[in-house]
Enzyme design. Structure first.
Site, mmCIF file in Angstrom:
data_model
loop_
_atom_site.group_PDB
_atom_site.id
_atom_site.type_symbol
_atom_site.label_atom_id
_atom_site.label_comp_id
_atom_site.label_asym_id
_atom_site.label_seq_id
_atom_site.Cartn_x
_atom_site.Cartn_y
_atom_site.Cartn_z
ATOM 1 N N LYS A 1 0.843 -1.190 0.000
ATOM 2 C CA LYS A 1 0.000 0.000 0.000
ATOM 3 C C LYS A 1 0.883 1.247 0.000
ATOM 4 O O LYS A 1 1.757 1.395 0.857
ATOM 5 C CB LYS A 1 -0.934 -0.024 1.204
ATOM 6 C CG LYS A 1 -1.761 1.246 1.399
ATOM 7 C CD LYS A 1 -1.258 2.009 2.595
ATOM 8 C CE LYS A 1 -2.060 3.273 2.825
ATOM 9 N NZ LYS A 1 -1.477 4.100 3.917
ATOM 10 N N HIS B 1 6.282 -14.087 0.796
ATOM 11 C CA HIS B 1 5.004 -14.493 1.373
ATOM 12 C C HIS B 1 4.736 -13.788 2.696
ATOM 13 O O HIS B 1 5.638 -13.400 3.429
ATOM 14 C CB HIS B 1 4.913 -16.009 1.581
ATOM 15 C CG HIS B 1 6.148 -16.638 2.134
ATOM 16 N ND1 HIS B 1 6.419 -17.974 2.040
ATOM 17 C CD2 HIS B 1 7.214 -16.107 2.785
ATOM 18 C CE1 HIS B 1 7.573 -18.250 2.599
ATOM 19 N NE2 HIS B 1 8.067 -17.139 3.063
ATOM 20 N N ASN C 1 15.520 -7.996 0.531
ATOM 21 C CA ASN C 1 14.845 -9.277 0.769
ATOM 22 C C ASN C 1 14.021 -9.181 2.052
ATOM 23 O O ASN C 1 14.547 -8.851 3.118
ATOM 24 C CB ASN C 1 15.858 -10.407 0.901
ATOM 25 C CG ASN C 1 15.174 -11.762 1.019
ATOM 26 O OD1 ASN C 1 14.843 -12.391 0.029
ATOM 27 N ND2 ASN C 1 14.964 -12.217 2.248
ATOM 28 N N TYR D 1 0.911 2.897 11.167
ATOM 29 C CA TYR D 1 -0.187 3.704 11.699
ATOM 30 C C TYR D 1 -0.134 3.717 13.224
ATOM 31 O O TYR D 1 -0.107 2.656 13.855
ATOM 32 C CB TYR D 1 -1.518 3.122 11.211
ATOM 33 C CG TYR D 1 -2.745 3.906 11.593
ATOM 34 C CD1 TYR D 1 -2.820 5.279 11.386
ATOM 35 C CD2 TYR D 1 -3.845 3.265 12.145
ATOM 36 C CE1 TYR D 1 -3.954 5.995 11.718
ATOM 37 C CE2 TYR D 1 -5.002 3.964 12.482
ATOM 38 C CZ TYR D 1 -5.045 5.339 12.270
ATOM 39 O OH TYR D 1 -6.183 6.037 12.606
ATOM 40 N N ALA E 1 15.781 -12.233 12.626
ATOM 41 C CA ALA E 1 14.395 -12.688 12.661
ATOM 42 C C ALA E 1 13.774 -12.439 14.031
ATOM 43 O O ALA E 1 14.437 -12.573 15.067
ATOM 44 C CB ALA E 1 14.319 -14.167 12.318
#
Length: 375
Positions: free
Chosen positions: A265, A277, A291, A301, A337
């Protein structure tokens, strides 16, 4: 009579249609308002000036149906119409909704000198115009039933035109194409493809199956598979989907990979950036060769305002990363991660923003024993 260079189009509501509905001229046939169909044909026929008889409620919508650069007046004021008709030259009149069709004979649209129309319309609007000549090529639209009857014919006409121009359509009965769409030669449209708005599709693309492309610019050699993309731009060699959702305001650079269950968006992606994904990127400026690991989110937001993230070239974003906007991730940096990033990440740095792992030896066995489970 010379070819008219002016046209008057009436957008009065039809009495057979519910009061809350639009004028028939603004209803869509194959996603495209009838007024746009009419305007494009009139421009092709040499009309240079338009007067759309329409009240203020639908004036903005009516104006948007005609090209921005066209000379268009939208008004229901008698004095404005009389000024427009102040010419001896012929003026074409569409007194109600109509669709262009070359095979249609005369009997609906007509043309008359502007002065004649002025004289006839001074007291009241009437189609009893002296010196009027019938103009062929227009099919009247009387209501929703007419639209339902004509729409399959116009949908098929659009499909056949693209096939003649080198577009391959595997199942013509399972594809819907807005008349404003342009498609390059060698592109393949698979079943379930819907192309809406003024899309520009490049050459050698594959669209579908089950893809919706709405008002987008799509480069050459792009694949959009089982996804919805809206009001965005896609560079050459991109692939999107399956099950991706691209919301308005995105610029996706060449050779980007937008994979399964990704949502974009209002963002810019540089060349070769990949998100395979389960990723959301909104309100972000992303460099080339970035990546994104699975589960990455730009948390743009704060409950009151939207904030942007900036991600430099060749950054590596680990799985399940939260980027709390506004934040900058430097070029070539790595994010471990599971991190939640709230501060700037310098170029070529490793950012780790998670609690350190702690192992309690034997805890699981003791818990099972406490509940009477020895094994």
């Amino acid at each position: 009579m010379d070819r008219p260079q002016r046209a008057v189009l009436f957008l009065e509501e039809d009495s057979s249609v519910p009061e809350h509905s639009k004028p028939l001229m603004l209803e869509a046939v194959v996603f495209c308002p009838i007024l746009t169909w009419a305007g494009e044909q009139l421009l092709a026929d040499g009309v240079q000036r338009f007067f759309v008889v329409c009240g203020p409620r639908f004036a903005a919508e009516a104006r948007a149906c005609l090209p921005e650069e066209a000379d268009v007046t939208v008004s229901e004021r008698q004095e404005d119409l009389m000024a427009f008709l102040n010419t001896p030259d012929p003026v074409l009149v569409l007194c109600r909704a109509a669709l262009p069709a070359a095979q249609a004979g005369p009997g609906f649209a007509y043309a008359a000198p502007g002065y004649e129309l002025q004289e006839s319309w001074k007291e009241r609007m009437t189609n009893q115009v002296t010196a009027a000549e019938l103009v062929p090529g227009w099919l009247p639209v009387f209501g929703p039933d007419t639209i339902a009857e004509l729409e399959p014919l116009f949908r098929e006409r659009i499909v056949r035109e693209h096939q003649r121009r080198g577009v391959r359509i595997l199942d013509p009965n399972a594809v819907y194409i807005d008349p404003r769409v342009t498609i390059g030669a060698g592109t393949v449209l698979l079943p379930g493809t819907i192309l809406k708005g003024a899309c520009q599709i490049g050459a050698r693309c594959t669209i579908g199956p089950n893809a919706v492309v709405n008002s987008c610019v799509v480069g050459d050699d792009v694949e959009i598979n089982a996804s919805q993309v809206n009001e965005s731009t896609f560079g050459d060699g991109c692939d999107v989907g399956p099950y991706a959702h691209v919301r308005p305001g995105c610029t996706v650079g060449p050779k980007c990979h937008i994979g399964a269950f990704v949502q974009l968006k209002n963002c810019v992606l540089g060349e070769g950036t990949k998100m395979s994904h389960l990723t959301y990127v909104g309100d972000a400026d992303v460099g080339s060769g970035v990546n994104f690991g699975c589960g990455t989110i730009t948390t743009n937001y704060d409950g009151f305002k939207k904030h942007r993230c900036t991600i430099g070239d060749r950054a590596f974003i680990g799985c399940n990363t939260n980027l709390i906007a506004p934040v900058t991730v430097g070029e070539g940096s790595y994010i471990a991660a599971g991190s939640t990033i709230t501060d700037e990440v310098p170029p070529d740095a490793l950012a780790v923003a998670r609690t350190r792992q702690k192992n309690l030896e034997g805890w699981a066995a003791r818990r099972r024993k406490m509940h009477g489970q020895e094994q």
